[in-house]
Design a protein around this motif. Structure first.
Motif, PDB file in Angstrom:
ATOM      1  N   ALA A  13       0.959  -1.199   0.030  1.00 46.96           N
ATOM      2  CA  ALA A  13      -0.019   0.042   0.119  1.00 46.96           C
ATOM      3  C   ALA A  13       1.031   1.261  -0.078  1.00 46.96           C
ATOM      4  CB  ALA A  13      -0.864  -0.240   1.291  1.00 46.96           C
ATOM      5  N   PRO A  14       0.574   2.112  -0.824  1.00 49.95           N
ATOM      6  CA  PRO A  14       1.304   3.393  -0.568  1.00 49.95           C
ATOM      7  C   PRO A  14       1.009   4.339   0.454  1.00 49.95           C
ATOM      8  CG  PRO A  14      -0.828   3.829  -2.108  1.00 49.95           C
ATOM      9  CD  PRO A  14      -0.814   2.455  -1.507  1.00 49.95           C
ATOM     10  N   ARG A  15       2.323   4.992   0.955  1.00 49.83           N
ATOM     11  CA  ARG A  15       2.158   5.628   2.352  1.00 49.83           C
ATOM     12  C   ARG A  15       1.558   7.250   1.909  1.00 49.83           C
ATOM     13  NH1 ARG A  15       7.147   8.657   3.591  1.00 49.83           N
ATOM     14  NH2 ARG A  15       8.373   8.912   1.662  1.00 49.83           N
ATOM     15  N   ARG A  16       0.880   7.684   3.000  1.00 50.42           N
ATOM     16  CA  ARG A  16       0.546   8.966   2.769  1.00 50.42           C
ATOM     17  C   ARG A  16       1.022  10.030   3.483  1.00 50.42           C
ATOM     18  NH1 ARG A  16      -6.004   9.665   3.528  1.00 50.42           N
ATOM     19  NH2 ARG A  16      -6.006   8.336   1.835  1.00 50.42           N
ATOM     20  N   LEU A  17       1.564  11.272   3.248  1.00 53.40           N
ATOM     21  CA  LEU A  17       2.132  11.951   3.771  1.00 53.40           C
ATOM     22  C   LEU A  17       1.397  13.238   4.038  1.00 53.40           C
ATOM     23  CD1 LEU A  17       4.569  13.165   5.353  1.00 53.40           C
ATOM     24  CD2 LEU A  17       5.480  14.080   3.317  1.00 53.40           C
ATOM     25  N   ASN A  18       0.869  13.651   5.392  1.00 55.80           N
ATOM     26  CA  ASN A  18       0.193  14.712   5.216  1.00 55.80           C
ATOM     27  C   ASN A  18       0.766  16.338   5.657  1.00 55.80           C
ATOM     28  OD1 ASN A  18      -2.765  16.371   5.512  1.00 55.80           O
ATOM     29  ND2 ASN A  18      -2.036  16.488   7.445  1.00 55.80           N
ATOM     30  N   VAL A  19       0.668  17.279   4.971  1.00 53.99           N
ATOM     31  CA  VAL A  19       1.261  18.477   5.173  1.00 53.99           C
ATOM     32  C   VAL A  19       0.140  19.547   5.430  1.00 53.99           C
ATOM     33  CG1 VAL A  19       2.713  20.228   4.370  1.00 53.99           C
ATOM     34  CG2 VAL A  19       3.307  17.987   4.146  1.00 53.99           C
ATOM     35  N   ASN A  20       0.228  20.377   6.389  1.00 50.76           N
ATOM     36  CA  ASN A  20      -0.876  21.295   6.663  1.00 50.76           C
ATOM     37  C   ASN A  20      -0.511  22.562   6.002  1.00 50.76           C
ATOM     38  OD1 ASN A  20      -2.563  19.538   7.951  1.00 50.76           O
ATOM     39  ND2 ASN A  20      -1.512  19.934   9.997  1.00 50.76           N
ATOM     40  N   VAL A  21      -1.506  23.406   5.276  1.00 51.58           N
ATOM     41  CA  VAL A  21      -0.995  24.391   4.538  1.00 51.58           C
ATOM     42  C   VAL A  21      -2.015  25.677   5.070  1.00 51.58           C
ATOM     43  CG1 VAL A  21      -0.944  25.617   2.104  1.00 51.58           C
ATOM     44  CG2 VAL A  21      -0.323  23.227   2.496  1.00 51.58           C
ATOM     45  N   GLY A  22      -1.522  26.583   5.860  1.00 50.82           N
ATOM     46  CA  GLY A  22      -2.531  27.659   6.457  1.00 50.82           C
ATOM     47  C   GLY A  22      -2.688  28.794   5.077  1.00 50.82           C
ATOM     48  N   VAL A  23      -3.931  28.810   4.535  1.00 45.52           N
ATOM     49  CA  VAL A  23      -4.334  29.759   3.430  1.00 45.52           C
ATOM     50  C   VAL A  23      -4.664  31.018   4.096  1.00 45.52           C
ATOM     51  CG1 VAL A  23      -5.365  30.229   1.305  1.00 45.52           C
ATOM     52  CG2 VAL A  23      -5.074  27.975   2.288  1.00 45.52           C
ATOM     53  N   LEU A  24      -3.856  32.176   4.144  1.00 50.67           N
ATOM     54  CA  LEU A  24      -3.921  33.570   5.109  1.00 50.67           C
ATOM     55  C   LEU A  24      -4.006  34.607   3.967  1.00 50.67           C
ATOM     56  CD1 LEU A  24      -1.237  32.914   7.705  1.00 50.67           C
ATOM     57  CD2 LEU A  24      -3.442  31.869   7.583  1.00 50.67           C
ATOM     58  N   GLY A  25      -4.570  35.555   4.330  1.00 48.99           N
ATOM     59  CA  GLY A  25      -4.302  36.808   3.397  1.00 48.99           C
ATOM     60  C   GLY A  25      -5.498  37.912   3.918  1.00 48.99           C
ATOM     61  N   HIS A  26      -5.387  39.036   3.373  1.00 45.18           N
ATOM     62  CA  HIS A  26      -6.479  40.113   3.710  1.00 45.18           C
ATOM     63  C   HIS A  26      -7.732  39.719   3.490  1.00 45.18           C
ATOM     64  CE1 HIS A  26      -7.128  44.337   4.713  1.00 45.18           C
ATOM     65  NE2 HIS A  26      -7.975  44.581   3.702  1.00 45.18           N
ATOM     66  N   ILE A  27      -8.803  40.252   3.849  1.00 46.74           N
ATOM     67  CA  ILE A  27     -10.203  39.893   3.605  1.00 46.74           C
ATOM     68  C   ILE A  27     -10.273  40.261   2.111  1.00 46.74           C
ATOM     69  CG2 ILE A  27     -11.197  42.140   3.999  1.00 46.74           C
ATOM     70  CD1 ILE A  27     -12.806  40.123   6.101  1.00 46.74           C
ATOM     71  N   ASP A  28     -11.000  39.228   1.311  1.00 50.17           N
ATOM     72  CA  ASP A  28     -11.495  39.674   0.002  1.00 50.17           C
ATOM     73  C   ASP A  28     -10.271  39.302  -0.945  1.00 50.17           C
ATOM     74  OD1 ASP A  28     -13.947  39.801   0.298  1.00 50.17           O
ATOM     75  OD2 ASP A  28     -13.661  41.805   0.495  1.00 50.17           O
ATOM     76  N   SER A  29      -9.012  38.708  -0.284  1.00 44.76           N
ATOM     77  CA  SER A  29      -7.959  38.624  -1.333  1.00 44.76           C
ATOM     78  C   SER A  29      -7.969  37.203  -2.103  1.00 44.76           C
ATOM     79  CB  SER A  29      -6.611  38.539  -0.580  1.00 44.76           C
ATOM     80  OG  SER A  29      -6.730  37.389   0.219  1.00 44.76           O
ATOM     81  N   GLY A  30      -9.303  36.627  -1.974  1.00 40.82           N
ATOM     82  CA  GLY A  30      -9.536  35.496  -2.709  1.00 40.82           C
ATOM     83  C   GLY A  30      -9.048  34.059  -1.957  1.00 40.82           C
ATOM     84  N   LYS A  31      -9.112  34.061  -0.788  1.00 36.79           N
ATOM     85  CA  LYS A  31      -8.129  32.981  -0.092  1.00 36.79           C
ATOM     86  C   LYS A  31      -9.134  31.580  -0.491  1.00 36.79           C
ATOM     87  CE  LYS A  31      -8.455  34.465   4.027  1.00 36.79           C
ATOM     88  NZ  LYS A  31      -8.850  35.995   3.942  1.00 36.79           N
ATOM     89  N   THR A  32     -10.542  31.731  -0.089  1.00 34.27           N
ATOM     90  CA  THR A  32     -11.630  30.413  -0.262  1.00 34.27           C
ATOM     91  C   THR A  32     -11.566  30.095  -1.874  1.00 34.27           C
ATOM     92  OG1 THR A  32     -12.800  31.216   1.515  1.00 34.27           O
ATOM     93  CG2 THR A  32     -13.719  29.906   0.194  1.00 34.27           C
ATOM     94  N   ALA A  33     -11.652  30.846  -2.606  1.00 35.45           N
ATOM     95  CA  ALA A  33     -11.729  30.639  -4.114  1.00 35.45           C
ATOM     96  C   ALA A  33     -10.356  29.862  -4.456  1.00 35.45           C
ATOM     97  CB  ALA A  33     -11.840  31.861  -4.987  1.00 35.45           C
ATOM     98  N   LEU A  34      -9.184  30.345  -3.970  1.00 31.77           N
ATOM     99  CA  LEU A  34      -7.915  29.383  -3.983  1.00 31.77           C
ATOM    100  C   LEU A  34      -7.998  28.329  -3.558  1.00 31.77           C
ATOM    101  CD1 LEU A  34      -5.205  29.788  -5.336  1.00 31.77           C
ATOM    102  CD2 LEU A  34      -4.229  30.654  -3.215  1.00 31.77           C
ATOM    103  N   GLY A  76      11.179  10.839  -0.477  1.00 34.98           N
ATOM    104  CA  GLY A  76      11.514   9.411  -0.288  1.00 34.98           C
ATOM    105  C   GLY A  76      11.154   8.635  -1.521  1.00 34.98           C
ATOM    106  N   PRO A  77      11.601   7.395  -1.640  1.00 35.15           N
ATOM    107  CA  PRO A  77      11.329   6.700  -2.724  1.00 35.15           C
ATOM    108  C   PRO A  77       9.961   6.040  -2.745  1.00 35.15           C
ATOM    109  CG  PRO A  77      12.703   5.345  -1.121  1.00 35.15           C
ATOM    110  CD  PRO A  77      12.358   6.960  -0.841  1.00 35.15           C
ATOM    111  N   GLY A  78       9.744   5.320  -3.845  1.00 29.63           N
ATOM    112  CA  GLY A  78       8.693   4.618  -3.859  1.00 29.63           C
ATOM    113  C   GLY A  78       7.254   5.268  -3.949  1.00 29.63           C
ATOM    114  N   PRO A  79       6.190   4.610  -4.461  1.00 27.86           N
ATOM    115  CA  PRO A  79       4.847   5.145  -4.625  1.00 27.86           C
ATOM    116  C   PRO A  79       4.312   5.656  -3.441  1.00 27.86           C
ATOM    117  CG  PRO A  79       4.478   2.693  -4.447  1.00 27.86           C
ATOM    118  CD  PRO A  79       5.943   2.988  -4.361  1.00 27.86           C
ATOM    119  N   GLY A  80       3.560   6.628  -3.551  1.00 23.74           N
ATOM    120  CA  GLY A  80       2.965   7.143  -2.257  1.00 23.74           C
ATOM    121  C   GLY A  80       2.267   8.391  -2.513  1.00 23.74           C
TER     122      GLY A  80
END
Length: 585
Positions: A13-34, A76-80
């Motif tokens: 089974a492939p491994r899954r790596l989780n990275v948390n990305v904070g989407v920040l910016g001034h109000i109405d800069s289009g964060k949610t659309a992005l 890292g090597p291998g499928p994932g």
């Protein structure tokens, strides 16, 4: 293993790596659309999954969506599979709370800038929070579809240069800057319009992804951002694990409700799991309770959180905050997952300890500390009060400073958590940073009566310096002084304190003299001959002038005050000493 894994995979089974990305910016800069453009592009482009499994639904409304893509070779090597959990941080006051609460788990920050407006107030605040909370950043210039096509490239280059300059003195200097249009044509454009630059952005995110350090040890703590019940199963709380880990069958405490519940089942992005650890985004199902009682908040290992009324923190001022940080001022204090009003009192090491190595994550109650009227910023001169005992040379700054925070209502938080002080009542449209200081909570005070039970242990002192004059000599071993005390002062409490004459002699206050605040000083080693001459000259001048001759008297007083002999009284007083004792070294 770093990151988070899907249920323990078999060998193929492939491994899954989780990275948390904070989407920040001034109000109405289009964060949610992005975030929306990324999660749909990501999931369909990479895997062409059935629409219902594209992790949308509730999580997206709340600002969590997920983008899955193949694991890049540098991880890292291998499928994932590389999974980016996009944390779209909503409206502003809550933004500060969200980020600070999730500071331990946001690995990468995306700062979204409206390319037609450039850096705005909140973009700057996001940058400040990012520097406190994150290691890596990608800047995204959004809404490039609003630039006229002929001049688009030039405008993007110009804004990119501007951003590079802004980031020059931050820890993100040299970070990637990517231009996109998340939703060409704006919110009302049809869903069929393709975003610009998003697949390039995904490649940049992949290149910036790293193996975050995750620690399953220590007490379990999770930030809940959604709560709902499923008939016949129980109540589900979704959120992000801030520290430690949780397994099926564990007991977890919900401090806000003062109850403990058993974990019946868990899911990560629609996949059942038996274990989750720091950094994972997970849904935890427990025995039934009313979900309305807990919209947001924390759950944890039973009894691992403290509810505190006050705290000692070590802190640093945020350089973009204009104005001084004054003792007794009120700030919005964000601690753990709550923001409350609190009053501050700043203090520093004793001057002789100014250059000592700062202590990380501990506070020493055996040491003495110097009270400060305000946080001492770089380049500040010591205040009058702090000059008195400035054995450190003019203007040297302490390497560490602290504050006592007193909250208007108790807060529940983990030990050693991040603390941010801000002035959120400042006008949001004023072009000024509202974040004032950040620090670490070193010692919380759980007793409601902490002012009696706890504060006296905190040895913060003020230096007091009083000055008066010698009025006349009584004999070789005693003089009378004036102007050191007010008429109504009880001189008795000062008896026995040491004073110094400006001519060098040491004296001791013996008691009051008459009713007008004058006092008697004993000089154990006797007055120096020169001092006696000086004092006899000034008192003779006074007695020579006849009473009626006011003009001459004025002149003689001038000579008198040109060279009076002054009396200095120095002592320190502990701020939290109920008896207000005066102490001399």
């Amino acid at each position: 293993m770093a990151g988070s894994a899907a249920p323990a995979p078999g060998p193929s089974a492939p491994r899954r790596l989780n990275v948390n990305v904070g989407v920040l910016g001034h109000i109405d800069s289009g964060k949610t659309a992005l975030a929306r453009a990324l999660s749909t592009t990501g999931s369909t482009a990479a895997f062409d999954r059935a629409p219902q499994s594209r992790a949308r639904g509730i999580t997206l409304d709340l600002g969590f969506s997920c983008l899955r893509t193949s694991l890049p070779p540098h991880l890292g090597p291998g499928p994932g599979e590389l999974q980016f959990t996009l944390v779209d941080c909503p409206g502003h006051a809550s933004l500060i709370r969200t980020i600070i609460g999730g500071a331990q788990i946001i690995d990468l920050m995306m700062l979204v800038i409206d390319v037609t407006k450039g850096m705005q107030t909140q973009s700057a605040e996001c940058l400040v929070i990012g520097q406190i909370a994150c290691e890596k950043m990608v800047a995204v210039l959004n809404k490039i579809d609003l630039l006229p096509e002929g001049k688009r490239q030039v405008a993007i280059e110009k804004m990119t240069k501007k951003m590079q300059k802004t980031l020059e003195n931050t820890k993100f200097h040299g970070c990637p800057i990517v231009a996109v249009a998340a939703k060409p044509g704006g919110p009302d454009a049809p869903e069929t319009v393709n975003p610009l630059g998003v697949s390039e952005l995904i490649e940049v995110l992949k290149s910036q992804a790293y193996l975050p350090t995750r620690d399953p040890k220590g007490p379990f703590l999770m930030a809940i951002d959604h709560c709902f019940s499923i008939k016949g199963q129980g109540t589900v709380m979704t959120g992000t694990v801030l520290s430690g880990s949780v397994s099926l069958g564990d007991n977890v405490e919900i401090p806000a409700l003062k109850v403990t519940k058993k974990v019946k089942s868990m899911q990560m992005f629609h996949t059942p799991v038996t274990y989750a650890m720091q950094g994972d985004r997970v849904g935890v199902c427990v025995t039934q309770f009313d979900p309305k009682l807990l919209e947001r908040g924390l759950i944890c290992t039973p009894e691992s959180l403290q509810t505190i009324h006050a705290a000692v923190i070590s802190l640093k001022k945020i350089q973009y905050f204009r104005g001084a940080l004054q003792t007794k001022a009120k700030f919005h204090i964000t601690v753990g997952h709550e923001t409350v009003m609190g009053r501050v009192m700043f203090f520093s090491p004793a001057p002789s300890d100014f250059s000592k190595e700062p202590l990380e994550n501990v506070f020493d109650f055996d040491k003495e500390y110097l009270y400060q009227e305000e946080y001492l910023p770089k380049g500040s001169k010591p205040s009058e009060e702090n000059k008195e005992n400035d054995q450190t040379g003019e203007g040297q700054l302490p390497r560490q400073q602290w504050a006592l925070l007193e909250f208007e209502k108790p807060v529940t938080c983990p030990k050693l958590c991040l603390v941010i002080g801000s002035k959120l009542d400042t006008d949001i449209h004023a072009n000024t940073c509202r974040l004032a200081f950040h620090g670490v909570l070193l010692q919380g005070m759980e007793d409601k009566n902490y002012a009696e039970t706890f504060l006296p242990k905190l040895k913060v002192y003020k230096l007091k310096h009083k000055e008066g004059q010698v009025e006349r000599v009584m004999d070789d071993y005693s003089v009378i002084g004036r102007s050191l005390f007010k008429k109504e002062t009880n001189i008795q409490i000062f008896v026995g304190l040491k004073v110094k004459l400006s001519t060098g002699e040491d004296g001791v206050i013996e008691g009051g003299f008459g009713q007008s605040g004058k006092f008697k000083i004993r000089i154990p080693d006797g007055l120096k001959p020169d001092t006696k001459v000086l004092l006899s000259v000034t008192s003779k001048k006074k007695s020579k002038t006849g009473k009626g001759d006011a003009a001459k008297e004025d002149e003689s007083c001038k000579v008198d005050s040109a060279q009076p002999v002054t009396v200095s009284l120095l002592f320190k007083r502990y701020v939290f000493d109920t008896q207000k004792k005066m102490i001399q070294s």
